[in-house]
Motif scaffolding. Structure first.
Motif, PDB file in Angstrom:
ATOM      1  N   LYS A  20       0.821  -1.210   0.000  1.00  0.00           N
ATOM      2  CA  LYS A  20       0.000   0.000   0.000  1.00  0.00           C
ATOM      3  C   LYS A  20       0.861   1.268   0.000  1.00  0.00           C
ATOM      4  O   LYS A  20       2.081   1.215   0.142  1.00  0.00           O
ATOM      5  CB  LYS A  20      -0.932  -0.026   1.215  1.00  0.00           C
ATOM      6  CG  LYS A  20      -1.982  -1.136   1.129  1.00  0.00           C
ATOM      7  CD  LYS A  20      -2.961  -1.084   2.302  1.00  0.00           C
ATOM      8  CE  LYS A  20      -4.028  -2.172   2.167  1.00  0.00           C
ATOM      9  NZ  LYS A  20      -4.984  -2.150   3.302  1.00  0.00           N
ATOM     10  N   CYS A  23       1.861   2.076   4.045  1.00  0.00           N
ATOM     11  CA  CYS A  23       2.197   1.000   4.984  1.00  0.00           C
ATOM     12  C   CYS A  23       2.618  -0.224   4.172  1.00  0.00           C
ATOM     13  O   CYS A  23       2.569  -0.195   2.945  1.00  0.00           O
ATOM     14  CB  CYS A  23       1.007   0.657   5.890  1.00  0.00           C
ATOM     15  SG  CYS A  23      -0.428   0.017   5.000  1.00  0.00           S
ATOM     16  N   CYS A  25       1.217  -3.226   4.021  1.00  0.00           N
ATOM     17  CA  CYS A  25       0.175  -4.221   3.757  1.00  0.00           C
ATOM     18  C   CYS A  25       0.088  -4.564   2.278  1.00  0.00           C
ATOM     19  O   CYS A  25       0.323  -3.726   1.419  1.00  0.00           O
ATOM     20  CB  CYS A  25      -1.179  -3.690   4.206  1.00  0.00           C
ATOM     21  SG  CYS A  25      -1.332  -3.569   5.989  1.00  0.00           S
ATOM     22  N   VAL A  37      -4.645  -5.629   6.431  1.00  0.00           N
ATOM     23  CA  VAL A  37      -4.762  -4.375   7.186  1.00  0.00           C
ATOM     24  C   VAL A  37      -3.758  -4.317   8.329  1.00  0.00           C
ATOM     25  O   VAL A  37      -3.238  -5.340   8.773  1.00  0.00           O
ATOM     26  CB  VAL A  37      -6.186  -4.197   7.774  1.00  0.00           C
ATOM     27  CG1 VAL A  37      -7.193  -3.962   6.676  1.00  0.00           C
ATOM     28  CG2 VAL A  37      -6.566  -5.394   8.617  1.00  0.00           C
ATOM     29  N   CYS A  38      -3.451  -3.099   8.777  1.00  0.00           N
ATOM     30  CA  CYS A  38      -2.555  -2.869   9.915  1.00  0.00           C
ATOM     31  C   CYS A  38      -2.999  -1.569  10.582  1.00  0.00           C
ATOM     32  O   CYS A  38      -3.891  -0.881  10.071  1.00  0.00           O
ATOM     33  CB  CYS A  38      -1.108  -2.769   9.432  1.00  0.00           C
ATOM     34  SG  CYS A  38      -0.715  -1.224   8.593  1.00  0.00           S
ATOM     35  N   CYS A  41      -3.247   1.588   8.018  1.00  0.00           N
ATOM     36  CA  CYS A  41      -4.359   1.724   7.067  1.00  0.00           C
ATOM     37  C   CYS A  41      -5.719   1.576   7.741  1.00  0.00           C
ATOM     38  O   CYS A  41      -6.753   1.785   7.100  1.00  0.00           O
ATOM     39  CB  CYS A  41      -4.188   0.776   5.872  1.00  0.00           C
ATOM     40  SG  CYS A  41      -3.928  -0.939   6.266  1.00  0.00           S
TER      41      CYS A  41
END
Ligand SMILES: [Zn+2]
Length: 481
Positions: A20, A23, A25, A37-38, A41
């Protein structure tokens, strides 16, 4: 009243990066909801975005391919709005200092070639996705999937330079092909890799001032762009003719009903309370970076290559378009043409025989045994009259799967074209003697029977007779009293 439509398009393009924009991901499409996801995001408090360098590389490719001026310094900005698919309450985008400005794209709509101005190219993050269907409680609740949150996008804004739905269609499809060609998107419209909004207004023909524009949202195919615009132009024409004023608003196109309907009054930029993103430094792009990106682009874009094929090789525009479907194919053609002495013949062989085989076998050019240089030799054998086109088709069937030298096959199978007048005259005499009825009809005026005689003679020589020579000799023989 006669109105002129004024159309501009805003195209969002999902970039083909692995991770992304802010980040690490994955950007993989189709994973179970909320698995890519993290905290970044998902917009958790206290996290910081880190810019993905490859996103900038890809955005620069688009900017350069669209002849834009890349800005030495550009600035990310927060675009504030509330929607449940946007966990931070703002989207990181670019506002008054975008990545690139002032470019153009050449299009070929039915009315002839035109240039459409590009206002700007900027980067931003995608939002998540609301899911309103498919869950046991979907009648009461909506669910949200953040896998798409933070996927990198570029937005390409055109000048209001288009004057018909046809031109908008041509612009959108040309732009898609270009973005796929430079390798920054898969161009998959079903998966939302490319999305388009259109601005359209009408003005009386001959007037320069713009009318009030309406924004059409989420036009997800070339056909929808065209149809939504056609519909909206008809709606605005009717309203103006009835003396009504056009309201500046955002409308949605419903492809099932083939109509647009009002979604909300159009926001102004100040509604978004833009301000520079405090968690990211201004982005500085120096000349060395731009040069490196330039080197990664094709030295000649497919559109330019298509034009050159017409002028350099004398191909018809449609043939040139077919052979510039990809750089691999265009390169295959040029390598074939080089040794053939007959570029148009080479083009025909590739467009009919090679593409047919690839299609049947669902293969890429890279996976076939027949090298373009070898195909060029076959084209030359036909061009030089060594073998007929019919025999060449048989030779092609041998060299396509094996990549063998066509001259060798011709020698091995004794396929050399018969151009010996003595041999051909003997065959002609035999055919004429065996076809008294046809001879009588021919002499009575049915000269189209010449084709029948030619076919019989070629058949009698096992397909090896030189058809042009047979035709000439036969005509002499049949016309002789
Ligand atoms: Zn993440």
């Amino acid at each position: 009243m006669n109105y002129e439509p004024v159309i501009g398009l805003e195209v969002h393009c999902q970039l083909l990066t692995d991770s992304k924009i802010f980040c690490g991901c994955s950007t993989r499409f189709g994973r179970p909801p909320n698995t890519n996801v993290c905290p970044v995001c998902l917009g958790m408090p206290g996290v910081l975005p880190v810019l993905n360098r490859r996103t900038v590389d890809f955005a620069l490719r688009a900017a350069l391919a669209l002849h834009c001026e890349v800005q030495p310094v550009s600035v990310f900005a927060r675009k504030n709005y509330f929607y449940p698919d946007l966990p931070k309450g703002y989207q990181i985008s670019m506002y008054d200092r975008p990545l690139a400005l002032r470019g153009w794209l050449e299009i070929d709509p039915p009315g002839g070639r035109r240039r459409v101005g590009i206002t700007r190219v900027h980067m931003e993050e995608d939002a998540g996705k609301l899911l309103h269907e498919g869950f046991p409680d979907s009648d009461r609740k909506s669910h949200v999937d953040y896998n798409r949150s933070g996927v990198p996008l570029i937005e390409i804004v055109s000048e209001p330079d288009m004057r018909s739905p046809d031109e908008a269609h041509a612009y959108y499809s040309t732009l898609r092909d270009l973005l796929v060609e430079i390798g920054i998107t898969d161009g998959n419209m079903e998966e939302g890799s490319l999305r388009c909004d259109a601005n359209v207004s009408l003005r009386p023909k001959g007037r320069t001032a713009f009318g009030t524009k309406v924004e059409l949202k989420n036009l997800n195919s070339f056909r929808f762009v065209q149809r939504a615009l056609e519909h909206e132009i008809a709606r605005q024409t009717q309203a103006l003719d009835a003396g009504q004023r056009i309201v500046q608003e955002t409308r949605l196109y419903d492809p099932n009903e083939d109509r647009t309907y009002a979604m909300r009054s159009k926001e102004e930029a100040h509604d978004y309370r833009y301000f520079p993103e405090p968690d990211l430094l201004p982005l500085a792009v120096d000349a060395a970076w731009i040069d490196a990106v330039k080197r990664a682009l094709p030295s000649e874009m497919l559109a330019a290559r298509r034009d050159r094929f017409v002028t350099q090789y004398g191909l018809a525009p449609q043939m040139a378009a077919t052979l510039t479907g990809s750089h691999d194919l265009a390169g295959y053609f040029e390598a074939t043409a080089a040794g053939s002495g007959d570029p148009r013949g080479a083009a025909n062989w590739i467009a009919t025989e090679v593409l047919r085989k690839l299609n049947e076998e669902k293969k890429d050019l890279g996976a076939i045994a027949l090298r373009p240089e070898t195909l060029g030799k076959l084209v030359r054998l036909v061009k030089d009259g060594a073998i007929s086109g019919k025999i060449a088709k048989n030779v092609f069937e041998v060299i396509y799967p094996t990549g063998r030298d066509p001259a060798e096959i011709v020698k091995e199978k004794g396929l050399v074209q018969v151009s010996d007048e003595g041999v051909l005259t003997a065959a002609i005499e035999a055919v004429v003697a065996a076809s008294p009825d046809q001879l009588q009809k021919y002499r009575a005026g049915k000269t189209t029977l010449l084709g029948y005689f030619v076919g019989q003679v070629i058949k009698a020589t096992g397909g090896k007779a030189n058809p042009a020579l047979v035709s000439r000799l036969l005509k002499e023989r049949l016309d002789r009293p």
